[in-house]
Design a protein around this motif. Structure first.
Motif, mmCIF file in Angstrom:
data_model
loop_
_atom_site.group_PDB
_atom_site.id
_atom_site.type_symbol
_atom_site.label_atom_id
_atom_site.label_comp_id
_atom_site.label_asym_id
_atom_site.label_seq_id
_atom_site.Cartn_x
_atom_site.Cartn_y
_atom_site.Cartn_z
ATOM 1 N N GLY A 78 -2.768 0.956 -2.916
ATOM 2 C CA GLY A 78 -3.556 -0.264 -2.710
ATOM 3 C C GLY A 78 -4.964 0.054 -2.239
ATOM 4 O O GLY A 78 -5.944 -0.530 -2.714
ATOM 5 N N GLY A 79 -5.092 0.985 -1.298
ATOM 6 C CA GLY A 79 -6.410 1.379 -0.811
ATOM 7 C C GLY A 79 -7.250 2.061 -1.877
ATOM 8 O O GLY A 79 -8.461 1.848 -1.963
ATOM 9 N N ASN A 89 0.827 -1.210 0.000
ATOM 10 C CA ASN A 89 0.000 0.000 0.000
ATOM 11 C C ASN A 89 0.863 1.264 0.000
ATOM 12 O O ASN A 89 0.668 2.180 0.803
#
Length: 100
Positions: free
Chosen positions: A35-36, A30
């Protein structure tokens, strides 16, 4: 198949394998919240596909360039580029022409 074509295909395969690993690592760790963002969006797969393709192109090019440069033969050829011997400038002639 020519040797150079085989080398290029092999370099592309290695580059895209590295790209897959790097993209997966980027999503898993992340980094910078990527990634989020990808998992939180319904079109995040487009971002992952673009990262994979563009990293694949980058890593393939670097892999191929390294392999080509490693193929150089160390012979008795010229070293240090093509140096040209320069003749000394005739400054006295130019200075005498200015005085007149």
């Amino acid at each position: 198949m020519p040797r150079l074509v085989r080398l290029y295909i092999w370099s592309v395969a290695i580059g895209f394998a590295m790209s897959g690993g790097f993209t997966a690592l980027l999503m898993w760790l992340n980094v910078a919240g990527i990634g989020g963002l990808v998992l939180g969006s319904n079109v995040g797969w487009i971002a992952v596909a673009m990262l994979f393709v563009f990293f694949g192109i980058l890593f393939s090019g670097v892999q191929f360039a390294i392999r080509i440069m490693m193929m150089a033969e160390s012979g008795d050829g010229p070293r240090g580029g093509l140096r040209q011997h320069l003749h000394p400038l005739r400054l006295r002639a130019a200075a005498a022409a200015r005085r007149r």
